[in-house]
Enzyme design. Structure first.
Site, mmCIF file in Angstrom:
data_model
loop_
_atom_site.group_PDB
_atom_site.id
_atom_site.type_symbol
_atom_site.label_atom_id
_atom_site.label_comp_id
_atom_site.label_asym_id
_atom_site.label_seq_id
_atom_site.Cartn_x
_atom_site.Cartn_y
_atom_site.Cartn_z
ATOM 1 N N LYS A 70 0.839 -1.198 0.000
ATOM 2 C CA LYS A 70 0.000 0.000 0.000
ATOM 3 C C LYS A 70 0.885 1.265 0.000
ATOM 4 O O LYS A 70 2.099 1.187 0.258
ATOM 5 C CB LYS A 70 -0.910 -0.035 1.230
ATOM 6 C CG LYS A 70 -1.890 -1.232 1.233
ATOM 7 C CD LYS A 70 -2.719 -1.250 2.513
ATOM 8 C CE LYS A 70 -3.628 -2.456 2.581
ATOM 9 N NZ LYS A 70 -4.414 -2.504 3.844
ATOM 10 N N TYR A 121 -11.946 -2.940 -2.861
ATOM 11 C CA TYR A 121 -12.467 -3.181 -1.501
ATOM 12 C C TYR A 121 -13.993 -3.252 -1.471
ATOM 13 O O TYR A 121 -14.602 -2.982 -0.442
ATOM 14 C CB TYR A 121 -11.967 -2.082 -0.557
ATOM 15 C CG TYR A 121 -10.562 -2.314 -0.031
ATOM 16 C CD1 TYR A 121 -10.221 -3.522 0.598
ATOM 17 C CD2 TYR A 121 -9.586 -1.341 -0.122
ATOM 18 C CE1 TYR A 121 -8.939 -3.737 1.098
ATOM 19 C CE2 TYR A 121 -8.300 -1.543 0.377
ATOM 20 C CZ TYR A 121 -7.992 -2.747 0.987
ATOM 21 O OH TYR A 121 -6.726 -2.958 1.498
ATOM 22 N N ASN A 175 -1.518 -0.293 7.534
ATOM 23 C CA ASN A 175 -0.934 -1.629 7.763
ATOM 24 C C ASN A 175 -0.125 -2.166 6.575
ATOM 25 O O ASN A 175 0.114 -3.356 6.465
ATOM 26 C CB ASN A 175 -1.998 -2.604 8.262
ATOM 27 C CG ASN A 175 -3.121 -2.816 7.273
ATOM 28 O OD1 ASN A 175 -3.085 -2.301 6.150
ATOM 29 N ND2 ASN A 175 -4.111 -3.591 7.660
ATOM 30 N N HIS A 215 -1.523 -5.588 1.525
ATOM 31 C CA HIS A 215 -2.788 -6.305 1.319
ATOM 32 C C HIS A 215 -2.495 -7.692 0.784
ATOM 33 O O HIS A 215 -1.595 -7.868 -0.041
ATOM 34 C CB HIS A 215 -3.666 -5.564 0.302
ATOM 35 C CG HIS A 215 -4.744 -6.441 -0.264
ATOM 36 N ND1 HIS A 215 -5.928 -6.657 0.389
ATOM 37 C CD2 HIS A 215 -4.787 -7.209 -1.379
ATOM 38 C CE1 HIS A 215 -6.669 -7.514 -0.324
ATOM 39 N NE2 HIS A 215 -5.994 -7.860 -1.400
ATOM 40 N N GLU A 266 -9.195 -10.511 -7.645
ATOM 41 C CA GLU A 266 -8.250 -9.404 -7.497
ATOM 42 C C GLU A 266 -7.153 -9.453 -8.559
ATOM 43 O O GLU A 266 -6.754 -8.419 -9.100
ATOM 44 C CB GLU A 266 -7.666 -9.412 -6.085
ATOM 45 C CG GLU A 266 -8.719 -9.006 -5.038
ATOM 46 C CD GLU A 266 -8.298 -9.202 -3.600
ATOM 47 O OE1 GLU A 266 -9.110 -8.873 -2.707
ATOM 48 O OE2 GLU A 266 -7.171 -9.677 -3.338
HETATM 49 P P1 ATP Z 1 -6.342 -6.403 3.448
HETATM 50 O O1 ATP Z 1 -7.637 -6.713 2.745
HETATM 51 O O2 ATP Z 1 -5.893 -4.985 3.214
HETATM 52 O O3 ATP Z 1 -5.289 -7.421 3.151
HETATM 53 P P2 ATP Z 1 -7.287 -7.653 5.806
HETATM 54 O O4 ATP Z 1 -7.822 -8.684 4.869
HETATM 55 O O5 ATP Z 1 -6.358 -8.073 6.877
HETATM 56 O O6 ATP Z 1 -6.570 -6.497 5.013
HETATM 57 P P3 ATP Z 1 -9.916 -6.454 5.830
HETATM 58 O O7 ATP Z 1 -10.954 -6.783 6.820
HETATM 59 O O8 ATP Z 1 -10.046 -6.975 4.448
HETATM 60 O O9 ATP Z 1 -8.492 -6.859 6.468
HETATM 61 O O10 ATP Z 1 -9.786 -4.872 5.800
HETATM 62 C C1 ATP Z 1 -9.191 -4.230 4.699
HETATM 63 C C2 ATP Z 1 -8.396 -3.054 5.195
HETATM 64 O O11 ATP Z 1 -9.266 -2.110 5.783
HETATM 65 C C3 ATP Z 1 -7.378 -3.367 6.291
HETATM 66 O O12 ATP Z 1 -6.153 -3.811 5.790
HETATM 67 C C4 ATP Z 1 -7.237 -2.017 6.968
HETATM 68 O O13 ATP Z 1 -6.298 -1.206 6.283
HETATM 69 C C5 ATP Z 1 -8.617 -1.431 6.820
HETATM 70 N N1 ATP Z 1 -9.370 -1.624 8.065
HETATM 71 C C6 ATP Z 1 -9.883 -2.777 8.525
HETATM 72 N N2 ATP Z 1 -10.513 -2.588 9.701
HETATM 73 C C7 ATP Z 1 -10.387 -1.263 9.984
HETATM 74 C C8 ATP Z 1 -10.815 -0.426 11.037
HETATM 75 N N3 ATP Z 1 -11.500 -0.914 12.055
HETATM 76 N N4 ATP Z 1 -10.482 0.883 10.972
HETATM 77 C C9 ATP Z 1 -9.789 1.394 9.937
HETATM 78 N N5 ATP Z 1 -9.350 0.653 8.911
HETATM 79 C C10 ATP Z 1 -9.647 -0.653 8.922
HETATM 80 MG MG MG Z 2 -8.993 -8.229 3.199
#
Ligand code: ATP
Ligand code: MG
Length: 137
Positions: free
Chosen positions: A9, A49, A112, A115, A126
């Protein structure tokens, strides 16, 4: 062979973590089959997303993903979808184990750095969203 979509990211790119992240996947033994740098539009980020569109952080998340260059990659190998998620660590870096990418290199959930696809179906979708077939090795 199994493939997954991994993206560094904008925060990971800005912080100079590209080689660190790529080397963790390489050292594990996974194979890089596609890579490019691009700044996704906000509309593109919303597509990526789409499953999170009802969440309160959706808008901020899409704003952020489209705020700068992203390294989009496809990695291949046995179990790469699930094990890739293991290398990445829990969504919230406060809960990611040390030794994982987020555990070692990130602090807050909104930044974080990486992805990874969360299953075979999302991996396929994706990869198709981010890459044209001719861009894949
Ligand atoms: P990613 O899809 O980015 O790999 P993930 O699968 O671990 O991450 P998801 O639940 O898909 O987590 O959430 C996608 C992204 O949304 C997270 O990586 C994070 O950057 C953001 N995100 C998730 N939960 C929160 C939250 N509570 N507050 C802010 N941002 C969040
Ligand atoms: Mg995810």
């Amino acid at each position: 062979m199994e493939r997954t979509f991994i993206a560094i990211k904008p925060d990971g790119v800005q912080r100079g973590l590209i080689s660190e992240i790529i080397s963790r996947f390489e050292r594990k033994g996974f194979k890089l089959v596609a890579i490019k740098i691009m700044t996704p539009s906000k509309e593109f980020a919303q597509k990526h997303y789409d499953d999170l569109k009802e969440r309160p952080f959706f808008n901020g998340l899409c704003e952020f993903l489209s705020s700068g260059p992203v390294i989009a990659m496809v990695w291949e190998g046995e179990g790469v979808i699930k094990y890739g998620r293991k290398l990445i660590g829990a969504t919230d870096p406060q809960k990611s184990e040390p030794g994982t990418i987020r555990g070692d290199l990130a602090v807050v959930v909104g930044r974080n750095i990486i992805h990874g696809s969360d299953g075979p179906e999302t991996a396929k979708n994706e990869i198709n969203l981010w890459f044209k077939p001719q861009e894949l090795m």
